[in-house]
Design a protein around this motif. Structure first.
Motif, mmCIF file in Angstrom:
data_model
loop_
_atom_site.group_PDB
_atom_site.id
_atom_site.type_symbol
_atom_site.label_atom_id
_atom_site.label_comp_id
_atom_site.label_asym_id
_atom_site.label_seq_id
_atom_site.Cartn_x
_atom_site.Cartn_y
_atom_site.Cartn_z
ATOM 1 N N ALA A 270 10.847 6.977 0.078
ATOM 2 C CA ALA A 270 9.776 6.793 -0.890
ATOM 3 C C ALA A 270 10.299 6.986 -2.307
ATOM 4 O O ALA A 270 11.153 7.839 -2.565
ATOM 5 N N SER B 40 0.800 -1.233 0.000
ATOM 6 C CA SER B 40 0.000 0.000 0.000
ATOM 7 C C SER B 40 0.829 1.278 0.000
ATOM 8 O O SER B 40 0.252 2.369 -0.022
ATOM 9 N N HIS B 41 2.148 1.185 0.038
ATOM 10 C CA HIS B 41 2.978 2.376 0.182
ATOM 11 C C HIS B 41 3.871 2.639 -1.027
ATOM 12 O O HIS B 41 4.870 3.347 -0.911
ATOM 13 N N GLY B 42 3.513 2.070 -2.157
ATOM 14 C CA GLY B 42 4.240 2.350 -3.381
ATOM 15 C C GLY B 42 5.643 1.783 -3.393
ATOM 16 O O GLY B 42 5.971 0.830 -2.698
ATOM 17 N N ARG C 91 9.577 1.821 -2.625
ATOM 18 C CA ARG C 91 10.459 2.319 -1.561
ATOM 19 C C ARG C 91 11.880 1.825 -1.806
ATOM 20 O O ARG C 91 12.100 0.813 -2.473
ATOM 21 N N PRO D 108 9.081 6.950 -6.760
ATOM 22 C CA PRO D 108 8.043 7.555 -7.594
ATOM 23 C C PRO D 108 6.769 6.715 -7.623
ATOM 24 O O PRO D 108 6.814 5.490 -7.528
ATOM 25 N N ALA D 109 5.644 7.382 -7.766
ATOM 26 C CA ALA D 109 4.368 6.687 -7.836
ATOM 27 C C ALA D 109 4.212 6.002 -9.192
ATOM 28 O O ALA D 109 4.680 6.497 -10.217
ATOM 29 N N GLY D 110 3.544 4.846 -9.166
ATOM 30 C CA GLY D 110 3.224 4.153 -10.410
ATOM 31 C C GLY D 110 4.356 3.370 -11.028
ATOM 32 O O GLY D 110 4.211 2.852 -12.145
ATOM 33 N N SER E 89 6.940 0.204 -11.544
ATOM 34 C CA SER E 89 7.002 -1.241 -11.331
ATOM 35 C C SER E 89 8.308 -1.832 -11.847
ATOM 36 O O SER E 89 8.538 -3.026 -11.717
ATOM 37 N N ALA F 66 8.508 3.739 -14.498
ATOM 38 C CA ALA F 66 7.159 3.302 -14.849
ATOM 39 C C ALA F 66 7.134 2.559 -16.177
ATOM 40 O O ALA F 66 6.209 1.778 -16.437
#
Length: 490
Positions: A142, A128-130, A132, A144-146, A148, A165
């Motif tokens: 933390a 749940s925390h993206g 890391r 970047p969002a999104g 993988s 991404a």
């Protein structure tokens, strides 16, 4: 004035005996509690939690697919999917639901060997925390969002993490300097899934803590390293719960360039579930606090009761300075008594626990010094507070009772799982019981899912802030005492 008040303190045997009780309570009761711990394991010495590179106790249990990396190098991989399961305790004992706990982890890692506690750096995707970057067990940054796509590069003892991404544009997350990293290390893919720990209010007060077994599975593709891969279930003790026996065991399957890795556990600093901390050796602090409260109150009310305060004020008319001198004396004497007692109690308690095959969580020298000084300060400030209450109320029994209710009772209520967690937290923020925060030796980490409650040894204020609260209360009561002494007759 200070010399005169110190002479008075030494001349009354009951007051001297009260100060001596501080030593008896802190050292004696602490040693008695420590000697009462006896741990027996059928197969020899009981195992101890592993320690990380900083000497702290850690949890280091996860599934690791790895190969040797000699010198510098890098690893890139794509997390194609990430899923998990969570089990539930009674009454739904056999219920298993799909889901990932917030800090489930799937990613790539450089680790200085496969032994528990070996230093590491990792870039990972969480439940749940993206994305890391985590390293050395305690550090977390933390990403970047999104993203993988994950990448780690090693240059000497520095490991840099990246995320993307699309696998084309890369964003750096951070750098980890792993001191002492060997030339030959392990690099690879990993999966971990810590227990789902929750706390809910109990009908009888306090809270009920539940821990549910979880497991996660990740599919990695686009792995850019070739060669032989080895699977290691790091930290596996060989024991299996019924839930674990009935589900897919930790491991890896490979289909060409795709790796499906399944695992449980966590890679993180350990909390109080790993064992008692060194403040267990200060069990006698409550008894010592009651002793200094009584001495602090009687140090002033005795003079009011016998009318000797008039003689004191006649000899030294500056009433505010007289009362301040008394506060300095009672505070200084109790500080020395508490400091010496705690300095003896900590190593003695640890020796007694370990001589019976017990275990206390490790703590650095700085933490131990802070605990010893904090114990002395809490006793000193409490004695001054009680003295101020006695000088304000001028009634011994009333002042002793009020001081115990104000200092000791809130701590007992907050840490005994009697009150709701919210109420316990506010008691330890606003009352002089906040000073017990000096006992905080296990930090609360945001990346570890634990109920950080007062009953578990976690305080809402930092140690020095908690002691500052006690100092403010003590200063307020001494100020009231000076104000009353100046405005009323003795």
């Amino acid at each position: 004035m200070i010399r005169a008040e110190l002479t008075k303190l030494r001349s009354v045997r009951a007051w001297v005996a009260g100060i001596a009780l501080v030593f008896v309570a802190v050292v004696g009761l602490g040693a008695l509690a420590a000697a009462g711990i006896r741990v027996d394991c059928p197969d020899g010495p009981c195992p101890k939690p592993p320690t990380g590179p900083g000497g702290e106790a850690v949890t280091d249990h996860f599934s690791y697919v790895h190969q040797r990396l000699d010198g510098d190098g890098e690893l890139t991989a794509h997390v194609a999917s990430f899923r998990g399961i969570i089990t539930y305790p009674p009454p739904n004992h056999d219920t298993i639901v799909d889901g990932l706990v917030p800090w489930a982890k799937a990613g790539i890692m450089v680790k200085d060997g496969t032994s528990e506690g070996a230093n590491y750096a990792a870039v990972l995707l969480t439940g749940s925390h993206g994305v890391r970057m985590q390293y050395a067990f305690t550090e977390d940054r933390a990403g970047p969002a999104g993203a993988s796509w994950l990448r780690l590069t090693r240059r000497g003892d520095t490991v840099t993490g990246y995320a993307s991404a699309d696998g084309a544009t890369w964003q750096p997350i951070g750098k980890a300097k792993l001191d002492g990293l060997r030339k030959s290390v392990q690099i690879g893919l990993f999966v971990a899934s810590p227990s789902d720990v929750t706390a809910k209010a109990s009908a009888r007060g306090g809270s009920i803590v539940q821990a549910r077994w979880t497991q996660a599975t990740a599919v990695f593709d686009q792995v850019d390293r070739q060669g032989e891969w080895t699977f290691t279930n790091v930290g596996d003790d060989g024991l299996r719960t019924d839930w674990e026996k009935g589900n897919e065991p930790p491991g890896v399957t490979r289909d060409g360039g795709r790796f499906t890795v399944t695992g449980s556990g966590d890679i993180a600093p350990a909390g109080n579930e790993a064992g008692p901390s060194l403040t267990f050796t200060l069990t006698g602090m409550i008894g010592a606090l009651i002793a200094v409260i009584v001495v602090g109150v009687l140090f002033i009310t005795g003079e009011y009761r016998r009318g000797l305060i008039r003689t004191t004020f006649a000899a030294m008319p500056a009433r505010g300075r007289v009362l301040t001198a008394k506060a300095i004396v009672i505070g200084g004497v109790t500080f020395v008594a508490g400091l010496v007692s705690a300095a003896i109690a900590l190593p003695l308690g640890r020796f007694l626990v370990e001589s019976n095959d017990g275990y206390l969580l490790p703590a650095g020298a700085g933490t131990q010094i802070r605990v010893v000084v904090g114990a002395g300060l809490l006793l000193s400030l409490t004695a001054i507070l009680a003295y101020g209450m006695g000088a304000t109320l001028r009634r011994g029994v009333l002042a002793v009772t009020a001081a115990i209710v104000l200092v000791v009772l809130p701590y007992l209520l907050a840490t005994a799982s009697v009150l709701p967690t919210g109420a316990a937290v506010w008691l330890l923020r606003l009352t002089p019981a906040a000073g017990f925060a000096f006992q905080q030796v296990l930090p609360a980490y945001h990346q570890v899912q634990l109920p950080y409650r007062p009953s578990g040894g976690y305080f809402p204020l930092p140690p020095w802030a908690g002691l500052a609260v006690v100092a403010a209360w003590a200063a307020a009561f001494v100020g009231l005492a000076v104000l009353r002494a100046r405005r009323t007759d003795a």
